[in-house]
Design an enzyme around this catalytic site. Structure first.
Site, short mmCIF file in Angstrom:
data_model
loop_
_atom_site.label_atom_id
_atom_site.label_comp_id
_atom_site.label_asym_id
_atom_site.label_seq_id
_atom_site.Cartn_x
_atom_site.Cartn_y
_atom_site.Cartn_z
N GLU A 66 52.90 -38.43 68.33
CA GLU A 66 53.99 -38.51 69.31
C GLU A 66 54.20 -37.14 69.94
OE1 GLU A 66 57.54 -40.69 68.32
OE2 GLU A 66 58.64 -39.81 70.01
N ASP A 118 54.34 -26.42 72.03
CA ASP A 118 53.81 -27.23 73.12
C ASP A 118 52.57 -28.00 72.63
OD1 ASP A 118 52.46 -28.06 75.46
OD2 ASP A 118 53.21 -26.34 76.59
N ASP A 140 59.93 -35.34 80.17
CA ASP A 140 60.68 -34.68 81.25
C ASP A 140 60.04 -35.05 82.59
OD1 ASP A 140 62.36 -33.20 79.45
OD2 ASP A 140 60.62 -31.98 78.98
N THR A 214 64.36 -44.88 71.57
CA THR A 214 64.55 -43.43 71.51
C THR A 214 65.94 -43.08 72.04
OG1 THR A 214 63.86 -42.68 73.71
CG2 THR A 214 62.10 -43.24 72.18
N GLU A 217 66.04 -43.21 75.82
CA GLU A 217 65.98 -44.61 76.25
C GLU A 217 67.37 -45.24 76.13
OE1 GLU A 217 63.42 -46.76 73.64
OE2 GLU A 217 63.14 -48.42 75.04
C1 LIG Z 1 63.43 -36.02 77.99
S1 LIG Z 1 63.09 -35.54 76.36
C2 LIG Z 1 62.71 -37.10 75.54
C3 LIG Z 1 62.75 -37.00 74.05
C4 LIG Z 1 62.38 -38.27 73.29
N1 LIG Z 1 61.00 -38.62 73.50
C5 LIG Z 1 63.30 -39.41 73.68
O1 LIG Z 1 62.82 -40.35 74.34
O2 LIG Z 1 64.48 -39.37 73.31
C6 LIG Z 1 61.46 -34.84 76.51
C7 LIG Z 1 61.06 -34.03 75.30
O3 LIG Z 1 59.70 -33.67 75.39
C8 LIG Z 1 59.54 -32.35 74.92
N2 LIG Z 1 58.31 -31.84 75.54
C9 LIG Z 1 58.10 -31.62 76.86
N3 LIG Z 1 56.85 -31.16 77.07
C10 LIG Z 1 56.26 -31.09 75.85
C11 LIG Z 1 54.99 -30.65 75.40
N4 LIG Z 1 54.09 -30.19 76.26
N5 LIG Z 1 54.73 -30.69 74.08
C12 LIG Z 1 55.65 -31.14 73.21
N6 LIG Z 1 56.88 -31.57 73.57
C13 LIG Z 1 57.18 -31.53 74.87
C14 LIG Z 1 60.81 -31.62 75.34
O4 LIG Z 1 61.09 -30.49 74.54
C15 LIG Z 1 61.85 -32.73 75.15
O5 LIG Z 1 62.43 -32.68 73.87
#
Ligand SMILES: C[S@@+](CC[C@H](N)C(=O)[O-])C[C@H]1O[C@@H](n2cnc3c(N)ncnc32)[C@H](O)[C@@H]1O
Length: 238
Positions: A66, A118, A140, A214, A217
Site C-alpha cells: 500500500e 517516499d 494527493d 479509508t 474515503e
Molecule cells: C490524501 S492522503 C490519503 C491517505 C489514505 N490512503 C486514505 O485514503 O485515507 C495521501 C497520502 O499519501 C501519502 N503519499 C503521497 N505521495 C506518496 C509517496 N510517493 N510515497 C508514499 N506515500 C505518499 C501522503 O503522505 C498522504 O498521507
C-alpha cells in the site's frame, strides 16, 4: 517512455507532501522509537536491494503493497483479515505511521513492514515480480494543472510497479477526484503492462469485495463525494 517526475539533482523524486502535523502523544512517540525500527523494511537514503524473506522472516504466498497509507486503517484492516499474506506500507507522514503502529500493537499483527519515506525511493529496491496486489488509495490529487506532474501515477511509476508486480497482479486505485481518475485511466491505457479490468459501471462505482474504508474515503463520503475504484491487471510477461 517519458519521465515527467520532478527530481532533485541526485536523481531522487522530489517530495511535496507534509511529514508531520501535531506533536505525537507520548505512547505514539514511543512506538516510533521502539516498534518502528523493528518493522522498518529498509533504511532511508540507501539503494541496496531489499531481501523480503529476511525482513518478514518467512516467504508468504503473497505480498501486498500500500502506497500512501495515511493513518493506516485500510492497511491494518486488510492485514488483520489475511494473516497468511505479508504487507508492505509506505508513508512519510510520521503522524500516520504512528497511528498505524498503534493499530499493529492493538491487533498483534506480525505481517506488516513499513517504509517511512517516499515509496518511489523503495520501489527500485524491491525484487522483480514480488508483489501480488498494490493499493494506491485516495492519493494527493495535485489539482492545479501546473502541479499535475507531482501526481504519483506517471508512466515511470507504472513501469516500476509493473516490474515489481507478478504476472496477473492487481493494482487498485481509488479516488473521488474526477480529474485524477481520468488521468489515471489515460496513463494506464497508454502503458503496455497494465489493463483496466472493468466490464460494467458497478466495477468502478463499487469497491472490490472485502473493502476496508479509508479515512479520506469516509471524509469524502460524508461530503457526498463519489469515489471511483479502478482495478488494473498486470499483463503477463512474454
Ligand atoms: C490524501 S492522503 C490519503 C491517505 C489514505 N490512503 C486514505 O485514503 O485515507 C495521501 C497520502 O499519501 C501519502 N503519499 C503521497 N505521495 C506518496 C509517496 N510517493 N510515497 C508514499 N506515500 C505518499 C501522503 O503522505 C498522504 O498521507
Amino acid at each position: 517512455m517519458s519521465d515527467d517526475t520532478p527530481r532533485s539533482p541526485d536523481g531522487q523524486p522530489l517530495w511535496y507532501g507534509r511529514r508531520r502535523t501535531h506533536k505525537l502523544r507520548p505512547h505514539r512517540a514511543k512506538l516510533i522509537d521502539t516498534l518502528l525500527p523493528a518493522l522498518r523494511l529498509a533504511a532511508r537514503g540507501q539503494s541496496t536491494p531489499v531481501d523480503l524473506a529476511e525482513k518478514f522472516g518467512r516467504t508468504a504466498a503473497e505480498i501486498h503493497l500500500e502506497i500512501g497509507f495515511g493513518a493506516g486503517e485500510h492497511l491494518s484492516g486488510v492485514a488483520a483479515a489475511a494473516p497468511d499474506v505479508d504487507f508492505i506500507g509506505c508513508e512519510p507522514f510520521i503522524n500516520g505511521v504512528a497511528s498505524l503502529l498503534a493499530d499493529i500493537e492493538r491487533d498483534g499483527s506480525t505481517n506488516i513492514r513499513l517504509f517511512d519515506e517516499d515509496a518511489r525511493q523503495l520501489l527500485p529496491r524491491l525484487p522483480d515480480a514480488a508483489i501480488s496486489k498494490i493499493y494506491l488509495l485516495f492519493p494527493d490529487p495535485w489539482p492545479k494543472a501546473r502541479h499535475n506532474r507531482r501526481r504519483f501515477v506517471q508512466q515511470d511509476a507504472l513501469s516500476e510497479l509493473a516490474r515489481i508486480a507478478r504476472d496477473g497482479a492487481t493494482f487498485i486505485f481509488a479516488s473521488d477526484h474526477k480529474d485524477y481518475v481520468a488521468w489515471t485511466l489515460a496513463e494506464v491505457q497508454r502503458h503496455p503492462d497494465w489493463v483496466w479490468t472493468a466490464e460494467r459501471p458497478d466495477d468502478w462505482r463499487l469497491p472490490p469485495s472485502g473493502w476496508v474504508e479509508t479515512r479520506y474515503e469516509a471524509k469524502g463520503r460524508k461530503k457526498g463525494d463519489l469515489p471511483s475504484y479502478l482495478v488494473m491487471r498486470r499483463v503477463p510477461r512474454r
